[in-house]
Write an enzyme that holds these catalytic residues in place. Structure first.
Site, PDB file in Angstrom:
ATOM      1  N   LYS A  29     -26.478  11.004  14.154  1.00  0.00           N
ATOM      2  CA  LYS A  29     -25.975  12.376  14.049  1.00  0.00           C
ATOM      3  C   LYS A  29     -26.801  13.167  13.043  1.00  0.00           C
ATOM      4  O   LYS A  29     -27.196  14.306  13.308  1.00  0.00           O
ATOM      5  CB  LYS A  29     -24.515  12.359  13.570  1.00  0.00           C
ATOM      6  CG  LYS A  29     -23.974  13.730  13.236  1.00  0.00           C
ATOM      7  CD  LYS A  29     -22.564  13.659  12.707  1.00  0.00           C
ATOM      8  CE  LYS A  29     -22.502  13.458  11.217  1.00  0.00           C
ATOM      9  NZ  LYS A  29     -22.856  14.651  10.435  1.00  0.00           N
ATOM     10  N   ASN A  30     -27.037  12.560  11.888  1.00  0.00           N
ATOM     11  CA  ASN A  30     -27.698  13.308  10.817  1.00  0.00           C
ATOM     12  C   ASN A  30     -29.173  13.553  11.087  1.00  0.00           C
ATOM     13  O   ASN A  30     -29.834  14.240  10.322  1.00  0.00           O
ATOM     14  CB  ASN A  30     -27.523  12.589   9.478  1.00  0.00           C
ATOM     15  CG  ASN A  30     -26.116  12.763   8.939  1.00  0.00           C
ATOM     16  OD1 ASN A  30     -25.334  13.540   9.486  1.00  0.00           O
ATOM     17  ND2 ASN A  30     -25.794  12.041   7.882  1.00  0.00           N
ATOM     18  N   ARG A 101     -21.312  22.283   9.063  1.00  0.00           N
ATOM     19  CA  ARG A 101     -22.147  22.696   7.944  1.00  0.00           C
ATOM     20  C   ARG A 101     -23.641  22.488   8.232  1.00  0.00           C
ATOM     21  O   ARG A 101     -24.491  23.238   7.757  1.00  0.00           O
ATOM     22  CB  ARG A 101     -21.741  21.887   6.718  1.00  0.00           C
ATOM     23  CG  ARG A 101     -22.366  22.406   5.456  1.00  0.00           C
ATOM     24  CD  ARG A 101     -22.000  21.567   4.270  1.00  0.00           C
ATOM     25  NE  ARG A 101     -22.339  22.272   3.050  1.00  0.00           N
ATOM     26  CZ  ARG A 101     -23.564  22.349   2.547  1.00  0.00           C
ATOM     27  NH1 ARG A 101     -24.556  21.760   3.166  1.00  0.00           N
ATOM     28  NH2 ARG A 101     -23.777  23.016   1.449  1.00  0.00           N
ATOM     29  N   ASP A 125     -16.062  22.726   1.571  1.00  0.00           N
ATOM     30  CA  ASP A 125     -15.758  21.676   2.542  1.00  0.00           C
ATOM     31  C   ASP A 125     -15.141  20.491   1.831  1.00  0.00           C
ATOM     32  O   ASP A 125     -14.874  20.535   0.642  1.00  0.00           O
ATOM     33  CB  ASP A 125     -16.950  21.342   3.428  1.00  0.00           C
ATOM     34  CG  ASP A 125     -17.993  20.463   2.783  1.00  0.00           C
ATOM     35  OD1 ASP A 125     -17.639  19.710   1.881  1.00  0.00           O
ATOM     36  OD2 ASP A 125     -19.153  20.558   3.207  1.00  0.00           O
ATOM     37  N   ASP A 313     -22.536   7.726   2.592  1.00  0.00           N
ATOM     38  CA  ASP A 313     -21.790   7.747   3.855  1.00  0.00           C
ATOM     39  C   ASP A 313     -21.208   6.380   4.237  1.00  0.00           C
ATOM     40  O   ASP A 313     -20.481   6.272   5.226  1.00  0.00           O
ATOM     41  CB  ASP A 313     -22.687   8.263   4.993  1.00  0.00           C
ATOM     42  CG  ASP A 313     -22.934   9.772   4.898  1.00  0.00           C
ATOM     43  OD1 ASP A 313     -22.288  10.429   4.064  1.00  0.00           O
ATOM     44  OD2 ASP A 313     -23.774  10.278   5.658  1.00  0.00           O
TER      45      ASP A 313
HETATM   46  C1  UD1 Z   1     -26.726  14.884   4.287  1.00  0.00           C
HETATM   47  C2  UD1 Z   1     -25.865  14.234   5.344  1.00  0.00           C
HETATM   48  C3  UD1 Z   1     -24.615  13.607   4.731  1.00  0.00           C
HETATM   49  C4  UD1 Z   1     -25.013  12.669   3.609  1.00  0.00           C
HETATM   50  C5  UD1 Z   1     -25.920  13.376   2.603  1.00  0.00           C
HETATM   51  C6  UD1 Z   1     -26.438  12.447   1.521  1.00  0.00           C
HETATM   52  C7  UD1 Z   1     -26.302  15.607   7.270  1.00  0.00           C
HETATM   53  C8  UD1 Z   1     -25.760  16.559   8.274  1.00  0.00           C
HETATM   54  N1  UD1 Z   1     -25.463  15.221   6.322  1.00  0.00           N
HETATM   55  O1  UD1 Z   1     -25.960  15.957   3.731  1.00  0.00           O
HETATM   56  O2  UD1 Z   1     -23.918  12.886   5.753  1.00  0.00           O
HETATM   57  O3  UD1 Z   1     -23.834  12.243   2.947  1.00  0.00           O
HETATM   58  O4  UD1 Z   1     -27.061  13.930   3.283  1.00  0.00           O
HETATM   59  O5  UD1 Z   1     -27.092  11.372   2.083  1.00  0.00           O
HETATM   60  O6  UD1 Z   1     -27.431  15.177   7.346  1.00  0.00           O
HETATM   61  N2  UD1 Z   1     -27.148  19.833  -3.482  1.00  0.00           N
HETATM   62  C9  UD1 Z   1     -27.253  20.907  -4.352  1.00  0.00           C
HETATM   63  N3  UD1 Z   1     -28.010  21.988  -3.975  1.00  0.00           N
HETATM   64  C10 UD1 Z   1     -28.645  22.050  -2.785  1.00  0.00           C
HETATM   65  C11 UD1 Z   1     -28.534  20.957  -1.892  1.00  0.00           C
HETATM   66  C12 UD1 Z   1     -27.770  19.852  -2.273  1.00  0.00           C
HETATM   67  O7  UD1 Z   1     -26.685  20.897  -5.436  1.00  0.00           O
HETATM   68  O8  UD1 Z   1     -29.317  23.068  -2.509  1.00  0.00           O
HETATM   69  C13 UD1 Z   1     -26.332  18.665  -3.885  1.00  0.00           C
HETATM   70  C14 UD1 Z   1     -25.078  18.522  -3.056  1.00  0.00           C
HETATM   71  O9  UD1 Z   1     -24.024  19.305  -3.570  1.00  0.00           O
HETATM   72  C15 UD1 Z   1     -24.800  17.047  -3.166  1.00  0.00           C
HETATM   73  C16 UD1 Z   1     -26.187  16.428  -3.249  1.00  0.00           C
HETATM   74  O10 UD1 Z   1     -27.061  17.486  -3.611  1.00  0.00           O
HETATM   75  O11 UD1 Z   1     -24.115  16.753  -4.348  1.00  0.00           O
HETATM   76  C17 UD1 Z   1     -26.655  15.781  -1.965  1.00  0.00           C
HETATM   77  O12 UD1 Z   1     -26.738  16.734  -0.947  1.00  0.00           O
HETATM   78  P1  UD1 Z   1     -27.773  16.612   0.251  1.00  0.00           P
HETATM   79  O13 UD1 Z   1     -28.668  15.438   0.059  1.00  0.00           O
HETATM   80  O14 UD1 Z   1     -28.396  17.959   0.439  1.00  0.00           O
HETATM   81  O15 UD1 Z   1     -26.820  16.294   1.462  1.00  0.00           O
HETATM   82  P2  UD1 Z   1     -26.663  17.074   2.839  1.00  0.00           P
HETATM   83  O16 UD1 Z   1     -28.008  17.371   3.410  1.00  0.00           O
HETATM   84  O17 UD1 Z   1     -25.678  18.177   2.673  1.00  0.00           O
END
Ligand code: UD1
Length: 435
Positions: A29-30, A101, A125, A313
């Site tokens: 999915k991701n 998202r 979320d 996850d």
């Molecule tokens: C993706 C996955 C999710 C997984 C996560 C970490 C998808 C659709 N989802 O989520 O299932 O749990 O990776 O492996 O692929 N952050 C910031 N600022 C930003 C971006 C992120 O502070 O601009 C923080 C987030 O709040 C969080 C952390 O970084 O605490 C990790 O986020 P990120 O790695 O970006 O996860 P996602 O891409 O949202």
């Protein structure tokens, strides 16, 4: 949780059976959602294979259609084809972004292809604040003007230019946004402290096949030399390591034996090593791995970290395993602060879990007892289903719509492996559990 879905439906489980047999894991999915967004970078027809049968693919297909693409999905063949026009539209509406998202992943391709992207801000979320600051700062460094207008992130740039970007945290989403922006930018972009997840490798592999110049794939420094155009390709989605890992825990928690096919054990090294420490036997097979467990699992500590660390996850699934393990375990969550919310539901099954900040202390119980519980996000739902498989008596997991977003054909697979499970739609349920 990746979305705020409607969460409808209930899974009714009767615990106590060993799961035994073979499951086939489909594409991640991701990854597939980002691959669909990456298709926007090249006019013409992109074909994705090994596409999982999950709701989020339909939401992304709808988003792409609104951007002017033709999208066809053949569920039986696990194929999606995306026909991208010369000039896609550039607005991602709130009604879709709020449902998923991951819609934010069109931001990078739209700004680099169209010179403008209007993408609704996802809002709150279920697993924490999940900022977008790293996406925004990176695009700004590449010359984009980014403002927040009426709930939309509006990014504009006549021509993005290469830049040196250093991420404070190796964010998966920000790395993807910036890679997709950089492949068509003018000049060289260097992304330091980039995420290294297999899903990042997957999208880079597809982009390279499309004609992008990317070096350092799979490392924390990505060097991207922009090109003037990309061409559409056919690409096979990487296997879903989180679904594969969930089946691995299912084998261990039920003291069963599950052959997980279509998976890559090298993407799950730490998680499978943890299962070995818990007492499971884990062996590679020609196209995946097999996990078997004879005795009660032993408690295992877990610390979530960006890849190649232990995946957040899979954290709820390992809390479920520890809930019935022999001994006490400390689980530390370093990515999403709200991810322990689900332990309140696990406690309804009799689990002994105490949380303090980003630590959870789990004292294993000899058994759990079935109760109604609510899945608040995809992975929490998976953790509750695993607990329900071993709890005595009946466990009703509400909010199955959340689980559907990440686990294709879960009920059929569980039933085939010997699990006692029935799915009920909302009309047949007895009412939500007391909170
Ligand atoms: C993706 C996955 C999710 C997984 C996560 C970490 C998808 C659709 N989802 O989520 O299932 O749990 O990776 O492996 O692929 N952050 C910031 N600022 C930003 C971006 C992120 O502070 O601009 C923080 C987030 O709040 C969080 C952390 O970084 O605490 C990790 O986020 P990120 O790695 O970006 O996860 P996602 O891409 O949202």
């Amino acid at each position: 949780m990746e979305t705020r879905g409607d969460g409808g439906g209930t899974l009714s489980l009767t615990g106590g059976t060993r799961l035994e047999g073979r499951v086939e894991v489909s594409g991640a999915k991701n990854s597939v959602l980002k691959l669909m967004a990456a298709a926007l970078l090249a006019p013409g027809t992109t074909t994705l294979t090994n596409v999982p049968d999950i709701v989020d693919v339909d939401i992304m297909a709808e988003l792409l259609r609104r951007l002017g693409c033709g999208v066809e999905r053949d569920i039986r063949a696990s194929v999606v084809t995306i026909d991208v026009p010369e000039r896609p539209h550039h607005r991602a509406d709130y009604d879709l972004v709020r449902r998923m998202r991951a819609s934010i992943c069109v931001l990078g391709p739209l700004v680099s292809r169209c010179g403008e992207a209007d993408v609704a801000m996802p809002g709150g979320d279920n697993i924490g604040s999940r900022g977008l600051d790293l996406h925004i700062e990176g695009l700004q460094r590449m010359g984009a003007d980014v403002v927040n207008e009426h709930g939309y992130l509006v990014a504009t740039s006549e021509q993005l230019r290469g830049a040196d970007v250093w991420l404070d945290f190796p964010s998966v989403g920000a790395t993807e946004t910036l890679v997709m922006a950089a492949v068509l930018a003018d000049g060289r972009t260097t992304i330091d402290n980039a995420a290294r997840e297999p899903e990042i490798v997957d999208i880079c592999t597809m982009l390279i096949a499309m004609g992008a110049h990317i070096e350092g794939v799979g490392t924390s420094t990505l060097v991207i030399d922009g090109v003037s155009e990309l061409k559409p390709v056919t690409h096979r989605t990487v296997p879903d390591r989180i679904v594969a890992g969930t089946w691995a825990v299912a084998a261990a928690i039920t003291r069963g034996r599950i052959e997980v096919a279509g998976a890559d054990p090298s993407h799950l090294s730490i998680a499978l090593e943890k299962l070995r420490s818990a007492g499971a036997q884990v062996d590679d097979t020609a196209d995946g791995f097999v996990v078997s467990m004879g005795d009660r699992p032993k408690a295992v500590d877990v610390v979530t970290l960006p890849y190649p660390g232990f995946p957040t996850d899979l954290q709820p699934q390992f809390i479920a395993l520890n809930a019935i393990a022999d001994g006490a375990a400390l689980v530390t969550e370093n990515l999403f602060e709200a991810r322990f919310r689900f332990v309140r539901e696990l406690a309804r099954l009799g689990a002994d879990v105490r949380t303090d900040g980003h630590h959870a202390l789990i004292r294993g119980r000899a058994s759990l007892s079935g109760a109604p519980v609510e899945a608040t996000d995809i992975r929490a739902g998976a953790g509750l289903v695993l607990a329900g498989l071993v709890a005595q008596g009946r466990t009703d997991v509400y909010g199955v719509g959340h689980i559907d977003r990440g686990y294709a054909g879960l009920v059929d697979d569980l039933a085939r492996l010997g699990g006692q499970v029935v799915r009920m739609d909302d009309a047949h349920r007895e009412g939500p559990p007391m909170k």
